[in-house]
Design a protein around this motif. Structure first.
Motif, PDB file in Angstrom:
ATOM      1  N   PHE A  56      40.662  16.592  76.759  1.00  0.00           N
ATOM      2  CA  PHE A  56      40.385  15.316  77.408  1.00  0.00           C
ATOM      3  C   PHE A  56      39.056  15.428  78.153  1.00  0.00           C
ATOM      4  O   PHE A  56      38.894  16.298  79.020  1.00  0.00           O
ATOM      5  N   LEU A  57      38.102  14.562  77.812  1.00  0.00           N
ATOM      6  CA  LEU A  57      36.778  14.578  78.424  1.00  0.00           C
ATOM      7  C   LEU A  57      36.638  13.368  79.345  1.00  0.00           C
ATOM      8  O   LEU A  57      36.697  12.222  78.893  1.00  0.00           O
ATOM      9  N   SER A  58      36.422  13.636  80.621  1.00  0.00           N
ATOM     10  CA  SER A  58      36.352  12.548  81.599  1.00  0.00           C
ATOM     11  C   SER A  58      35.098  11.706  81.434  1.00  0.00           C
ATOM     12  O   SER A  58      35.127  10.496  81.682  1.00  0.00           O
ATOM     13  N   HIS A  59      34.002  12.335  81.044  1.00  0.00           N
ATOM     14  CA  HIS A  59      32.757  11.621  80.764  1.00  0.00           C
ATOM     15  C   HIS A  59      31.827  12.579  80.041  1.00  0.00           C
ATOM     16  O   HIS A  59      32.195  13.744  79.795  1.00  0.00           O
ATOM     17  N   PHE A 124      39.251  12.310  66.877  1.00  0.00           N
ATOM     18  CA  PHE A 124      38.724  11.669  68.082  1.00  0.00           C
ATOM     19  C   PHE A 124      39.540  10.430  68.424  1.00  0.00           C
ATOM     20  O   PHE A 124      39.776   9.572  67.569  1.00  0.00           O
ATOM     21  N   GLU A 125      39.933  10.328  69.676  1.00  0.00           N
ATOM     22  CA  GLU A 125      40.749   9.213  70.144  1.00  0.00           C
ATOM     23  C   GLU A 125      40.184   8.698  71.472  1.00  0.00           C
ATOM     24  O   GLU A 125      39.490   9.424  72.192  1.00  0.00           O
ATOM     25  N   GLY A 126      40.514   7.456  71.802  1.00  0.00           N
ATOM     26  CA  GLY A 126      40.031   6.853  73.037  1.00  0.00           C
ATOM     27  C   GLY A 126      41.093   6.797  74.116  1.00  0.00           C
ATOM     28  O   GLY A 126      42.135   7.458  74.038  1.00  0.00           O
ATOM     29  N   PHE A 127      40.839   5.947  75.102  1.00  0.00           N
ATOM     30  CA  PHE A 127      41.700   5.865  76.279  1.00  0.00           C
ATOM     31  C   PHE A 127      42.461   4.539  76.365  1.00  0.00           C
ATOM     32  O   PHE A 127      42.933   4.165  77.439  1.00  0.00           O
ATOM     33  N   THR A 139      47.360   9.503  81.359  1.00  0.00           N
ATOM     34  CA  THR A 139      46.829   8.154  81.544  1.00  0.00           C
ATOM     35  C   THR A 139      45.420   8.256  82.107  1.00  0.00           C
ATOM     36  O   THR A 139      45.175   8.987  83.081  1.00  0.00           O
ATOM     37  N   ALA A 140      44.476   7.567  81.495  1.00  0.00           N
ATOM     38  CA  ALA A 140      43.082   7.583  81.931  1.00  0.00           C
ATOM     39  C   ALA A 140      42.766   6.292  82.680  1.00  0.00           C
ATOM     40  O   ALA A 140      43.077   5.200  82.203  1.00  0.00           O
ATOM     41  N   LEU A 141      42.154   6.421  83.847  1.00  0.00           N
ATOM     42  CA  LEU A 141      41.751   5.259  84.644  1.00  0.00           C
ATOM     43  C   LEU A 141      40.246   5.308  84.860  1.00  0.00           C
ATOM     44  O   LEU A 141      39.702   6.353  85.252  1.00  0.00           O
ATOM     45  N   PRO A 142      39.535   4.181  84.617  1.00  0.00           N
ATOM     46  CA  PRO A 142      38.088   4.185  84.844  1.00  0.00           C
ATOM     47  C   PRO A 142      37.750   4.356  86.318  1.00  0.00           C
ATOM     48  O   PRO A 142      38.409   3.776  87.193  1.00  0.00           O
ATOM     49  N   VAL A 143      36.746   5.171  86.590  1.00  0.00           N
ATOM     50  CA  VAL A 143      36.301   5.434  87.958  1.00  0.00           C
ATOM     51  C   VAL A 143      34.809   5.111  88.066  1.00  0.00           C
ATOM     52  O   VAL A 143      34.180   4.687  87.096  1.00  0.00           O
ATOM     53  N   ASP A 144      34.255   5.308  89.249  1.00  0.00           N
ATOM     54  CA  ASP A 144      32.920   4.803  89.562  1.00  0.00           C
ATOM     55  C   ASP A 144      31.903   5.949  89.560  1.00  0.00           C
ATOM     56  O   ASP A 144      31.786   6.700  90.530  1.00  0.00           O
ATOM     57  N   HIS A 145      31.159   6.067  88.457  1.00  0.00           N
ATOM     58  CA  HIS A 145      30.177   7.137  88.335  1.00  0.00           C
ATOM     59  C   HIS A 145      28.898   6.569  87.713  1.00  0.00           C
ATOM     60  O   HIS A 145      28.796   5.364  87.463  1.00  0.00           O
ATOM     61  N   LEU A 146      27.939   7.434  87.460  1.00  0.00           N
ATOM     62  CA  LEU A 146      26.643   6.996  86.940  1.00  0.00           C
ATOM     63  C   LEU A 146      26.696   6.563  85.485  1.00  0.00           C
ATOM     64  O   LEU A 146      25.764   5.930  84.993  1.00  0.00           O
ATOM     65  N   CYS A 147      27.745   6.946  84.791  1.00  0.00           N
ATOM     66  CA  CYS A 147      27.956   6.566  83.400  1.00  0.00           C
ATOM     67  C   CYS A 147      29.438   6.226  83.251  1.00  0.00           C
ATOM     68  O   CYS A 147      30.220   6.455  84.187  1.00  0.00           O
ATOM     69  N   PRO A 148      29.874   5.668  82.126  1.00  0.00           N
ATOM     70  CA  PRO A 148      31.303   5.426  81.950  1.00  0.00           C
ATOM     71  C   PRO A 148      32.096   6.715  82.165  1.00  0.00           C
ATOM     72  O   PRO A 148      31.800   7.752  81.550  1.00  0.00           O
TER      73      PRO A 148
END
Length: 255
Positions: A56-59, A124-127, A139-148
């Motif tokens: 699992f790659l966070s970004h 390869f799979e998404g979130f 479960t993946a939740l979007p967070v606030d960083h410089l990129c997705p």
């Protein structure tokens, strides 16, 4: 659930630690959260990388994914692997463009890129939906960083690990961490009103998330090599009453 710190240095490796990468194990299933610079070497101290069941790659900043290239060399070219990696492709979960970006990381020139998509050894799979890998529900939740970027909530039947990835303060973090047994939170820099939004957490900010979410234990990671570790720890322990620890590469934690 067992958490092993493959690497915990923020932004780049330190002499004593690879960049971000975490091995999580339960009931014979093994997943990795991020795979930054140097983590494949560290992973081999704990298991054969062919034994991974999911990644699992966070970004897609290099300090969280660059050793994907090393893993690909291993999966495509290791002599006498324990199984055919084309018949048992590794599941890789990541942001949009993960397959394209990581193929470009691996392929050295346009000619090879034209013939390479890495689908021979990876799935390869998404979130879009929570991922089920053995006993894990991630479960993946979007967070606030410089990129997705995404944080991960990793659940088994009786335990929850929350991992922030890289993020500034945002509402999603409390949902991610709610009543988790362990919050593995980045704490890249010391607290200051001058820090830019949407980049990283301070030790104080990570601890506030842990407190509001009601987590049992706070583990701090992704400290940049130039960050004052004792100040980060002081900030966190002032805000959060539960156990707080700065992780070290090679450590394992029972959750």
């Amino acid at each position: 659930m067992k958490l092993t710190i493959l690497g915990c240095s923020g932004s780049l490796p330190r002499p004593d630690s690879p960049a971000s990468g975490y091995l999580v194990e339960a009931e014979g299933t093994r997943i990795a959260l991020d795979l930054g610079n140097g983590t494949v070497g560290a992973l081999q101290r704990h298991l054969d990388p062919f034994d991974l069941n999911g990644l699992f790659l966070s970004h897609l900043h290099p300090d969280h994914c660059s050793d994907f290239g090393a893993l690909t060399v291993l999966r495509r070219y290791r002599p006498n692997p324990p199984y055919d990696p084309a018949a048992h492709r590794l599941r890789v979960f990541g942001p949009p463009e993960t397959q394209d970006r990581l193929t470009r990381l691996y392929a050295p020139n346009a000619a090879e890129l034209a013939d390479t998509d890495l689908a021979d050894v990876y799935d390869f799979e998404g979130f879009d939906e929570p991922a089920e890998v053995g006993p894990f529900r991630v479960t993946a939740l979007p967070v606030d960083h410089l990129c997705p970027a995404w944080g991960f909530r990793v659940r088994t039947a009786d335990r929850v690990l929350a991992y922030t990835g890289d993020t500034g303060p945002c509402a999603a973090l409390e949902e991610l961490a709610r009543r988790a047994d362990v919050l593995l939170a980045e704490a890249s820099w010391t607290d200051s009103p001058d820090r830019p939004d949407g980049v990283h957490l301070s030790g104080r900010q990570a601890a506030r998330v842990a407190k509001r979410a009601g987590v049992r234990q706070l583990l701090l990671t992704h400290l940049q090599p130039w960050t004052d570790r004792q100040e980060i720890l002081r900030e966190a322990t002032e805000e959060f009453d539960g156990p707080v620890e700065i992780v070290e590469a090679g450590q394992s934690h029972s959750i």
